[in-house]
Scaffold this active site. Structure first.
Site, mmCIF file in Angstrom:
data_model
loop_
_atom_site.group_PDB
_atom_site.id
_atom_site.type_symbol
_atom_site.label_atom_id
_atom_site.label_comp_id
_atom_site.label_asym_id
_atom_site.label_seq_id
_atom_site.Cartn_x
_atom_site.Cartn_y
_atom_site.Cartn_z
ATOM 1 N N GLY A 124 0.829 -1.105 -0.176
ATOM 2 C CA GLY A 124 0.073 -0.018 0.351
ATOM 3 C C GLY A 124 1.114 1.267 0.097
ATOM 4 O O GLY A 124 2.186 1.341 0.703
ATOM 5 N N CYS B 87 5.258 -0.173 7.660
ATOM 6 C CA CYS B 87 5.269 1.289 6.335
ATOM 7 C C CYS B 87 6.651 1.673 5.716
ATOM 8 O O CYS B 87 7.572 1.881 6.315
ATOM 9 C CB CYS B 87 4.798 2.377 7.458
ATOM 10 N N LEU B 88 6.209 1.971 4.490
ATOM 11 C CA LEU B 88 7.350 2.269 3.927
ATOM 12 C C LEU B 88 7.774 3.590 4.471
ATOM 13 O O LEU B 88 9.027 4.148 4.028
ATOM 14 C CB LEU B 88 7.139 2.983 2.306
ATOM 15 N N HIS C 12 -5.060 2.250 7.540
ATOM 16 C CA HIS C 12 -3.517 2.373 7.679
ATOM 17 C C HIS C 12 -3.089 3.558 6.418
ATOM 18 O O HIS C 12 -2.393 4.716 7.188
ATOM 19 C CB HIS C 12 -2.379 1.115 7.897
ATOM 20 N N GLU C 13 -3.923 3.212 5.292
ATOM 21 C CA GLU C 13 -3.358 3.576 3.842
ATOM 22 C C GLU C 13 -4.348 5.351 4.387
ATOM 23 O O GLU C 13 -3.837 6.527 4.398
ATOM 24 C CB GLU C 13 -3.823 3.642 2.593
ATOM 25 N N GLN D 221 2.876 10.255 1.303
ATOM 26 C CA GLN D 221 4.478 9.153 1.323
ATOM 27 C C GLN D 221 5.594 9.444 0.116
ATOM 28 O O GLN D 221 5.943 8.884 -0.041
ATOM 29 C CB GLN D 221 4.313 8.110 1.384
ATOM 30 N N HIS E 172 -3.064 8.274 6.704
ATOM 31 C CA HIS E 172 -1.708 8.306 5.551
ATOM 32 C C HIS E 172 -2.865 9.673 5.689
ATOM 33 O O HIS E 172 -2.063 11.641 4.859
ATOM 34 C CB HIS E 172 -1.123 8.800 4.860
HETATM 35 ZN ZN ZN Z 1 2.243 3.760 5.840
#
Ligand code: ZN
Length: 163
Positions: A44, A92-93, A134-135, A49, A138
């Site tokens: 995701g 998380c990236l 989660h997304e 991000q 963000h």
């Molecule tokens: Zn994340």
């Protein structure tokens, strides 16, 4: 298309509330977000991000098992949440190599538009429900660490070096 640089925590952009996508054509953006997500590799990736401060994220919860199911969520909204919650370790990236235990509803009902502007609604559970929540965090300037109490957060961050 190109792989975009990923914004890393604690960059201030990860703490900002994003603006609606509206009628904008996001297909080039989401193509690049998928390319970036697959390269990372992740399942995701949300607008902030990669520095696009709009309410859009891409998700593919099955590609690591060998079958791609790419989905674009523009201006998503959660319309219902299960009372039952579950704790899962989330990566998380934007916070590489730090797993954070987060409590979330087990199931969510979601409405959104895809990259062609078509409206959708569906119920999600399992990893997809986890990833969507989660997304969507963000898009509201929230990261995994923000779900923790101060003591737990401090202990996790202590000594964390994203390099
Ligand atoms: Zn994340």
């Amino acid at each position: 298309m190109s792989v975009l640089p990923i914004v890393l925590w604690p960059d201030a952009r990860l703490s900002q509330i994003c603006a609606p996508v509206g009628d904008a054509d996001i297909r080039t953006l989401t193509d690049e977000m998928f390319e970036t997500m697959y390269a990372a590799p992740g399942r995701g990736l949300a607008g902030p991000q990669i520095g696009d401060m709009r309410r859009v994220f891409v998700m593919d919860v099955t590609w690591k098992e060998g079958a791609r199911t790419p989905m674009v969520f523009a201006d998503p909204a959660i319309t219902a949440r299960s009372v039952e919650t579950v704790v899962m370790e989330e990566g998380c990236l934007s916070i590489p190599d730090l797993m954070v235990p987060v409590t979330r509803p087990r199931e969510v009902s979601v409405t959104w538009r895809d990259e062609a502007g078509a409206s959708h609604s569906a119920d999600f559970d399992g990893f997809a429900a986890r990833c969507i929540q989660h997304e969507m965090d963000h898009l509201d300037g929230v990261v995994t660490l923000d779900h923790l109490d101060t003591a737990t957060r401090t202990a996790l961050i202590e000594g964390y070096d994203p390099k």
